[in-house]
Design a protein around this motif. Structure first.
Motif, PDB file in Angstrom:
ATOM      1  N   LYS A  77       0.830  -1.206   0.000  1.00  0.00           N
ATOM      2  CA  LYS A  77       0.000   0.000   0.000  1.00  0.00           C
ATOM      3  C   LYS A  77       0.863   1.254   0.000  1.00  0.00           C
ATOM      4  O   LYS A  77       0.549   2.244  -0.659  1.00  0.00           O
ATOM      5  N   ARG A  78       1.965   1.219   0.745  1.00  0.00           N
ATOM      6  CA  ARG A  78       2.875   2.365   0.741  1.00  0.00           C
ATOM      7  C   ARG A  78       3.469   2.563  -0.644  1.00  0.00           C
ATOM      8  O   ARG A  78       3.513   3.696  -1.153  1.00  0.00           O
ATOM      9  N   LYS A  80       2.331   1.641  -3.540  1.00  0.00           N
ATOM     10  CA  LYS A  80       1.309   2.093  -4.483  1.00  0.00           C
ATOM     11  C   LYS A  80       1.110   3.597  -4.385  1.00  0.00           C
ATOM     12  O   LYS A  80       0.923   4.285  -5.396  1.00  0.00           O
ATOM     13  N   GLU A  81       1.177   4.134  -3.172  1.00  0.00           N
ATOM     14  CA  GLU A  81       0.995   5.571  -2.959  1.00  0.00           C
ATOM     15  C   GLU A  81       2.036   6.389  -3.703  1.00  0.00           C
ATOM     16  O   GLU A  81       1.739   7.456  -4.223  1.00  0.00           O
ATOM     17  N   ARG A 305       1.245   2.256   6.680  1.00  0.00           N
ATOM     18  CA  ARG A 305       1.023   0.848   6.319  1.00  0.00           C
ATOM     19  C   ARG A 305      -0.418   0.589   5.897  1.00  0.00           C
ATOM     20  O   ARG A 305      -0.687  -0.385   5.180  1.00  0.00           O
ATOM     21  N   GLY A 307      -2.009   2.740   4.031  1.00  0.00           N
ATOM     22  CA  GLY A 307      -2.202   3.491   2.792  1.00  0.00           C
ATOM     23  C   GLY A 307      -3.057   4.724   2.982  1.00  0.00           C
ATOM     24  O   GLY A 307      -3.600   5.264   2.019  1.00  0.00           O
ATOM     25  N   ASP A 308      -3.161   5.214   4.227  1.00  0.00           N
ATOM     26  CA  ASP A 308      -4.046   6.339   4.550  1.00  0.00           C
ATOM     27  C   ASP A 308      -3.306   7.643   4.838  1.00  0.00           C
ATOM     28  O   ASP A 308      -3.944   8.675   5.084  1.00  0.00           O
ATOM     29  N   LYS A 340       2.744  13.026  -1.334  1.00  0.00           N
ATOM     30  CA  LYS A 340       2.786  11.569  -1.168  1.00  0.00           C
ATOM     31  C   LYS A 340       4.200  11.057  -0.926  1.00  0.00           C
ATOM     32  O   LYS A 340       4.382   9.984  -0.347  1.00  0.00           O
ATOM     33  N   ASN A 343       5.711   9.376   2.378  1.00  0.00           N
ATOM     34  CA  ASN A 343       5.624   7.983   2.804  1.00  0.00           C
ATOM     35  C   ASN A 343       7.013   7.385   3.016  1.00  0.00           C
ATOM     36  O   ASN A 343       7.149   6.367   3.689  1.00  0.00           O
TER      37      ASN A 343
END
Length: 365
Positions: A77-78, A80-81, A305, A307-308, A340, A343
């Motif tokens: 998820k990280r 992908k961000e 972790r 993805g928020d 972003k 992250n």
């Protein structure tokens, strides 16, 4: 924090051969896990150490290993961000959650429990005491698993003081004057009842009341304290089990409900409904960790972790600009207005300058 980094297992002893390429973070995860697992086998149990949280016990090693697995499960998820490729499979993610639950459950069997009241744990921390508070059954709770130790107040030869209770949290009023500290309040009135009194518009300018200096034994220096900082406590263990079990089973099982409800009941919050689906339970976990562990430095890593991180920080920007209660002489909104790229930490310029094998920085830096 950095993802792929130059990976060495020996110290740097000279200025030659410093150019080392970045190693895939999955290889580094494998090394960390192997080291932590091996170390745990050689450590004493928390019981053998009389539950002194300044010593690293099996509970501390297993609990931190569970955290490692939780964060590793969220790496896709990280990535992908920030637009990085990540080849982790869904089966591998499930296995990471299984391992997180396994090691957290090892801790669950080590004689730890929750203090009877939420604030009892922090009164111990602020009073420089170790696991003296009792659980609801009248036995020692042993909730604290690992602490960063501080000692001294800048008035003796002991110089290991910190600033806990002074700088953690949003800037608040100076409460050091006699007039402002004589009226003690019940701890629960500011941080015991975590949910029902959390009126956002009235609480944004409060400092982190978990670390209240009125419980310090010796307040010689306004800026130096002996208050320890909690790295790991039992409620975090329970919430990791609950979250991991929900992810593994695609919905909460009895163990997941037991663990989260134990935390909620201690805080004076009603049990969760017994018919939640995977996503509803996941949201409940996110909310519970935010309340239970605020000001304990887990929030940023949790958001990453899940993805928020970017989304939830950006949601606060307009609120912070529009609401006068957020403005304390500083532009608070700038702290939320992140890209972003946050992250990941940037690779330091001095590392890039001295390591010719690193050609690019992390995405966005």
């Amino acid at each position: 924090c950095w993802g792929d980094v130059p990976f060495k297992t020996t110290s740097t002893e000279d200025a030659y051969n410093l150019s080392i390429p970045r190693t895939d973070k999955q290889t580094i995860y494998d090394f960390i896990i192997k080291e932590m697992y091996g170390s745990a086998e050689d450590l004493k149990s928390a019981q053998d150490l009389n539950y002194l949280p300044g010593r690293v016990s099996k509970s501390a090693a297993w609990g931190m290993l569970a955290r490692v697995y939780m964060f590793r499960a969220g790496e896709p998820k990280r990535d992908k961000e920030v637009g990085l490729a990540n080849n982790t499979t869904s089966a591998e993610i499930t296995e990471y959650f299984k391992k997180a639950s396994y090691y957290a459950q090892l801790v669950k069997n080590e004689g730890h429990s929750l203090t009877a009241k939420y604030w009892d744990f922090f009164i111990d921390i602020c009073s420089d005491k170790y696991n003296t508070a009792l659980n609801k059954d009248g036995a020692k709770a042993n909730e604290s698993i690992w602490e960063v130790e501080f000692a001294g107040n800048r008035s003796t030869d002991v110089r290991a003081e910190g600033r806990i209770g002074n700088i953690i949290g949003i800037q608040g009023k100076d409460l050091s004057s006699k007039a402002s500290i004589t009226g003690k309040t019940e701890p629960g009135s500011t941080y015991g009842d975590r949910e029902s009194k959390n009126d956002a518009n009235k609480n944004r300018n409060r400092a982190a009341a978990k670390y209240r200096r009125e419980y310090e034994a010796d307040k010689k220096s306004k800026n130096d304290t002996s208050i320890n900082f909690p790295l790991l406590r039992y409620s975090d263990i329970l919430l990791m089990i609950a979250e991991a079990e929900n992810e593994v089973n695609h919905g909460p099982n009895d163990l997941a409900y037991e663990c989260i409800n134990t935390v909620r009941e201690r805080a004076g919050i009603k049990k969760l409904a017994a018919n939640l689906d995977e996503e509803s339970f996941r949201k409940a976990i996110k909310d519970e960790r935010a309340m239970e562990l605020c000001f304990e430095y887990t929030r940023r890593f949790d958001l990453i972790r899940w993805g928020d991180y970017y989304k939830l920080m950006q949601e606060q920007v307009d609120k912070a600009q529009a609401d006068e209660s957020w403005k304390f002489g500083i532009n608070v909104y700038t702290y939320f207005n992140i890209p972003k790229s946050y992250n990941y930490f940037p690779i330091p310029a001095n590392e890039i300058g001295s390591n010719g094998a690193i050609k690019t920085n992390n995405p966005g830096w």
